[in-house]
Design a protein around this motif. Structure first.
Motif, PDB file in Angstrom:
ATOM      1  N   LEU A  14     -18.063 -19.113   4.257  1.00  0.00           N
ATOM      2  CA  LEU A  14     -17.859 -20.549   4.436  1.00  0.00           C
ATOM      3  C   LEU A  14     -19.046 -21.356   3.930  1.00  0.00           C
ATOM      4  CD1 LEU A  14     -16.176 -20.646   7.957  1.00  0.00           C
ATOM      5  CD2 LEU A  14     -15.099 -20.553   5.695  1.00  0.00           C
ATOM      6  N   THR A  15     -20.211 -20.721   3.862  1.00  0.00           N
ATOM      7  CA  THR A  15     -21.410 -21.354   3.311  1.00  0.00           C
ATOM      8  C   THR A  15     -22.094 -20.361   2.381  1.00  0.00           C
ATOM      9  OG1 THR A  15     -22.770 -20.611   5.177  1.00  0.00           O
ATOM     10  CG2 THR A  15     -21.776 -22.806   5.344  1.00  0.00           C
ATOM     11  N   ALA A  16     -22.877 -20.867   1.448  1.00  0.00           N
ATOM     12  CA  ALA A  16     -23.618 -20.002   0.533  1.00  0.00           C
ATOM     13  C   ALA A  16     -24.687 -19.234   1.303  1.00  0.00           C
ATOM     14  CB  ALA A  16     -24.260 -20.840  -0.569  1.00  0.00           C
ATOM     15  N   GLN A  17     -24.885 -17.971   0.904  1.00  0.00           N
ATOM     16  CA  GLN A  17     -25.861 -17.117   1.571  1.00  0.00           C
ATOM     17  C   GLN A  17     -26.538 -16.203   0.559  1.00  0.00           C
ATOM     18  OE1 GLN A  17     -26.745 -17.160   4.813  1.00  0.00           O
ATOM     19  NE2 GLN A  17     -25.255 -18.753   5.321  1.00  0.00           N
ATOM     20  N   GLY A  18     -27.856 -16.335   0.415  1.00  0.00           N
ATOM     21  CA  GLY A  18     -28.626 -15.391  -0.384  1.00  0.00           C
ATOM     22  C   GLY A  18     -28.135 -15.210  -1.801  1.00  0.00           C
ATOM     23  N   GLY A  19     -27.666 -16.273  -2.421  1.00  0.00           N
ATOM     24  CA  GLY A  19     -27.157 -16.185  -3.782  1.00  0.00           C
ATOM     25  C   GLY A  19     -25.658 -15.990  -3.863  1.00  0.00           C
TER      26      GLY A  19
END
Length: 236
Positions: free
Chosen positions: A196-201
């Motif tokens: 749901l959200t960007a994480q670590g690239g």
């Protein structure tokens, strides 16, 4: 009293939710000796006996899985982030509970991430549903038969655990349960974990696909990312 499960059963169930090319091994924590590799033991120094048994059984399963790949068994110490530190050239996942421990190991040249989660097939505590499940997941649960909702909530928990483990070896990102949203295909026993959200690239909207199985009082979920899929996952 917690049931203890046949390691061969656990191994077979875990293999059923993972693709070919990985080595899987399982152990019964009740049968494990307390001694283990010194590099591993330091992580659980002073732990209660049940925790020691689970930890040692999980590491023993990991070393056995290495042998299954035709490699010598090597220690798997715990890092400062509490994640396993795999030997050079390998990656994997360990899941342990009071009743069983399992490990899946693959060569890093083929696998970017592996995530396995093993749970007893009991319902999730209703008080935890709002913490584990997104609003959309809670709405979906409400459309399912009432007698199955808590067990399906446990599936959401387990699938998110497996997806988290698979991405962690790629990104090193720490995040909570609300970061992922599950789309479950009950007919095919498969799921998609959507960021749901960007994480670590990994961009928002990216998907980790996995499989699950319920059998003999156990729930097993598995997620893998091949090296050939890594760049696509990272939006490259």
């Amino acid at each position: 009293m917690t049931e203890h499960f046949d390691p061969e059963l656990v191994k077979g169930l875990t293999e059923s939710v993972l693709p070919k090319g990985l080595s899987v091994a399982a152990r019964n924590p009740r049968q494990m000796p307390m001694a283990t590799e010194p590099q591993e033991s330091v992580a659980v120094k002073g732990a209660v006996p049940s925790r020691l048994s689970e930890f040692h059984a999980g590491r023993a399963a990991a070393r056995s899985a290495m042998v299954g790949l035709g490699l010598p068994p090597r220690p798997v110490p715990m890092g400062p982030d509490r994640a396993p530190i795999w030997p050079d050239g390998l990656t994997g996942s360990i899941s342990h509970s009071e009743g069983a421990c399992v490990a899946a190991v693959g060569e890093i040249r083929d696998w970017a991430g592996i995530g396995v989660d093993l749970e007893e097939a009991t319902g999730l505590d209703p008080l935890l549903v709002a913490e584990i499940c997104t609003k959309s997941e809670q709405i979906w649960l409400g459309t399912q038969p009432a007698s199955e909702r808590n067990l399906l909530a446990k599936l959401i928990f387990s699938a998110k655990e497996a997806a988290y483990k698979a991405q962690y070896s790629i990104t090193g990102s720490l995040f909570g349960f609300q970061t992922l949203e599950l789309v479950i295909d009950r007919d095919e026993s498969r799921f998609q974990a959507v960021f749901l959200t960007a994480q670590g690239g990994i961009p928002a909207g990216s998907i980790l696909a996995g499989s699950y199985v319920y059998a003999a009082g156990l729930l097993v979920t598995g997620v893998t990312v091949r090296q050939s899929e890594r760049e696509q996952l990272l939006g490259a």
